[in-house]
Design an enzyme around this catalytic site. Structure first.
Site, PDB file in Angstrom:
ATOM      1  N   ARG A 171       0.826  -1.209   0.000  1.00  0.00           N
ATOM      2  CA  ARG A 171       0.000   0.000   0.000  1.00  0.00           C
ATOM      3  C   ARG A 171       0.859   1.257   0.000  1.00  0.00           C
ATOM      4  NH1 ARG A 171      -4.829  -0.035   4.300  1.00  0.00           N
ATOM      5  NH2 ARG A 171      -3.436   1.156   5.650  1.00  0.00           N
ATOM      6  N   LYS A 186      11.129   0.388   6.343  1.00  0.00           N
ATOM      7  CA  LYS A 186      11.423  -0.166   7.666  1.00  0.00           C
ATOM      8  C   LYS A 186      10.227  -1.018   8.095  1.00  0.00           C
ATOM      9  CE  LYS A 186      12.498  -0.808  12.033  1.00  0.00           C
ATOM     10  NZ  LYS A 186      11.257  -1.561  12.376  1.00  0.00           N
ATOM     11  N   ALA A 188       8.097  -3.816  10.407  1.00  0.00           N
ATOM     12  CA  ALA A 188       7.991  -4.066  11.847  1.00  0.00           C
ATOM     13  C   ALA A 188       8.907  -5.216  12.240  1.00  0.00           C
ATOM     14  CB  ALA A 188       6.549  -4.391  12.216  1.00  0.00           C
ATOM     15  N   GLY A 240       0.706   2.828  12.231  1.00  0.00           N
ATOM     16  CA  GLY A 240       0.976   2.318  13.567  1.00  0.00           C
ATOM     17  C   GLY A 240       0.194   3.088  14.607  1.00  0.00           C
ATOM     18  N   SER A 241       0.701   3.099  15.811  1.00  0.00           N
ATOM     19  CA  SER A 241      -0.032   3.705  16.914  1.00  0.00           C
ATOM     20  C   SER A 241       0.002   5.229  16.853  1.00  0.00           C
ATOM     21  CB  SER A 241       0.558   3.243  18.253  1.00  0.00           C
ATOM     22  OG  SER A 241       1.814   3.859  18.487  1.00  0.00           O
ATOM     23  N   GLU A 262      -1.303   6.839   9.152  1.00  0.00           N
ATOM     24  CA  GLU A 262      -2.481   5.997   9.364  1.00  0.00           C
ATOM     25  C   GLU A 262      -2.321   5.420  10.759  1.00  0.00           C
ATOM     26  OE1 GLU A 262      -4.655   3.138  10.127  1.00  0.00           O
ATOM     27  OE2 GLU A 262      -3.525   1.993   8.633  1.00  0.00           O
ATOM     28  N   LEU A 263      -3.088   5.958  11.700  1.00  0.00           N
ATOM     29  CA  LEU A 263      -2.838   5.712  13.122  1.00  0.00           C
ATOM     30  C   LEU A 263      -3.934   4.854  13.746  1.00  0.00           C
ATOM     31  CD1 LEU A 263      -1.555   9.337  13.887  1.00  0.00           C
ATOM     32  CD2 LEU A 263      -0.249   7.339  13.116  1.00  0.00           C
TER      33      LEU A 263
END
Length: 494
Positions: A171, A186, A188, A240-241, A262-263
């Site tokens: 994406r 990078k 996870a 991620g968060s 995109e959290l």
């Protein structure tokens, strides 16, 4: 799918374990490594090179050096590479699915679904690459011509999460390639193997050296810190968060970087009394249990009209109780493990807090004993509207049900969150769909649909759920900058 231990070992052994920098797989500069674990067993699955800050800058060196020539590459050439990568992944879909099942835990059938979804970003953006239109027009007063063109924003840092290892990479990489950007990816640290395999496929598809560089590491800050401080980087895209996203945005401000964030999510699932309850339960299962609930789009709060709450809870509870936990490679498994012990403990703590605040456990409610990080599919009834579990992203197979009486109460409950990513609405009334959609503060709404993610649709949220959109026509724009050329009109005034 029955998979032998030999097949698993053979596949994992075939995946590069090093860093991809300027087209070559190499060890970390200090020789460091880290382990990747199978969450279904807790055992080591593979050992990868752990990139250092020096490696991160080497990757950016390669991306920067490749940027000029890649930006000038014909759109059709970029499109053909993406399409070839799509075709290769389709040919190797079972390999990709098995890798995701092993490193992330999702059932093999679900992993196959992610291969279909994730690879579609490559096909979609292969088509968008040759249709990234600008425009040409006359100024209103008729004196000049306006020429607007799209140019690649430049080298990008792409940071992906662990829960959708293929789709989150495609994406971001798909539109970056289509727009003419070079990248440092990078992945996870919990699920890097899929990205390693994907990068190998991109090279096989003909992507030039330096365009995509992959630096997996046990330390995210060792990668993001030095790269984001370097003036050559022009964009960061992160999934991620929210707390981590906020820190990245602060760091991005120093060099005025383009950001796509995109959290977190806290998706409401609204069920009105006129809804088809069987369809609503089917949608609820899809929206809640995809990826064991470990998705930012997962239904987090089931907000049901009081007149049908008992009936919905009964049907939903029965469906949840029928699920089977187990290793994702086992054919009968419908719910895999959570990603690690910390995640499982956090989910259980939320359930215990909800019970202490007045909720009742209808189904599940406990950890599964034995190896791996499994949690029972859980339904909580009579959850107070101010319960802690309704304010936090659960990221697990737990469904809290609360009720409302009027349409406005449903809207207010849905909006009672700092997040605004996905939402779901079940009703037979199309007018209500429009009324509610106008008033709820979410970037995406599923109307009588429990799964709405699609490569052709703009994915993203509002409020604390982030900035920007991925997918759709909007996706390539995130990796582009607009240039305006004002042209004197020699015929002006004639």
């Amino acid at each position: 799918m029955n998979v032998t231990a030999e097949r698993e070992a053979e596949l994992i052994a075939s995946i590069p374990k090093g860093l991809l920098i300027n087209g070559e797989w190499r060890d970390a500069s200090d020789g460091g490594t880290y382990d990747v674990f199978d969450p279904a067993t807790g055992k080591v699955l593979a050992t990868l090179a752990s990139a250092t800050s020096e490696d991160a800058l080497s990757a950016l060196d390669a991306a920067d050096a490749a940027q000029r020539e890649w930006a000038l590459t014909a759109p059709r050439t970029r499109a053909d590479i993406l399409r070839k990568a799509f075709d290769i992944i389709q040919e190797r879909k079972e390999d990709f699915a098995l890798v995701m099942t092993l490193e992330m835990g999702k059932p093999f059938s679900e992993a196959l679904g992610e291969v279909t979804y994730g690879s579609e970003f490559l096909r979609w953006f292969s088509e968008e690459a040759v249709r990234h239109y600008g425009r040409y027009l006359t100024t209103p007063e008729g004196k000049n011509k306006i020429l607007v063109q799209n140019k690649p924003v430049g080298p990008c840092l792409l940071i992906t999460p662990w829960n959708f290892p293929l789709a989150m990479a495609t994406r971001k990489v798909g539109p970056a390639v289509a727009a003419g950007c070079t990248m440092v990816l990078k992945p996870a640290k919990l699920t890097p193997l899929t990205s390693q395999l994907f990068a190998q496929v991109m090279m096989e598809a003909g992507l030039p050296a330096g365009v995509l560089n992959v630096v997996s590491s046990a330390s995210a800050s060792k990668i993001s810190g030095p790269i984001m401080a370097d003036h050559r980087l022009r964009k960061v895209s992160f999934t991620g968060s929210t707390p981590v996203g906020v820190q990245l945005m602060k760091a991005a401000a120093d060099n005025v970087l383009r950001t796509s964030m995109e959290l977190g999510g806290n998706a409401p699932f609204l069920v009105f009394e006129d809804a088809d309850l069987d369809a609503a339960v089917e949608g609820a299962m899809a929206a809640k249990m995809r990826n064991m609930g470990e998705a930012c789009t997962a239904a987090n709060r089931f907000i049901v009209q009081d007149t049908v709450a008992d009936a919905f809870a009964s049907k939903f509870g029965a469906a949840m109780a029928a699920l089977k936990t187990g290793r994702g490679t086992e054919p009968e498994t419908t719910v895999g493990p959570l990603i690690d012990s910390k995640a499982r403990d956090e989910v259980h703590a939320l359930v215990e807090a909800a019970v202490s605040e007045g909720a009742t456990v209808a189904v599940g409610g406990n950890k599964v004993e034995g190896e791996g990080y499994f949690y029972q599919p859980t339904v909580l009834n009579n959850v107070p509207n101010d319960a802690t579990i309704l304010r936090q992203e659960i990221f697990g197979p737990v469904a809290p049900i609360t009720t409302f009486h009027t349409e406005q109460q449903a809207i207010d409950l849905a909006n009672a969150s700092e997040y605004g990513l996905a939402s779901y609405l079940y009703t037979a009334d199309v007018s209500r769909m429009f009324r509610v959609s106008e008033q709820i503060e979410f970037g995406m709404v599923g109307f009588n649909a429990g799964v709405i993610s699609n490569a052709a649709a703009p994915f993203g949220g509002v409020k604390q759920s982030g900035l920007g959109r991925e997918g759709g026509a909007e996706g390539i724009a995130e990796y582009s900058t607009v240039q305006y050329i004002g042209i004197a009109d020699p015929y002006a005034g004639r």
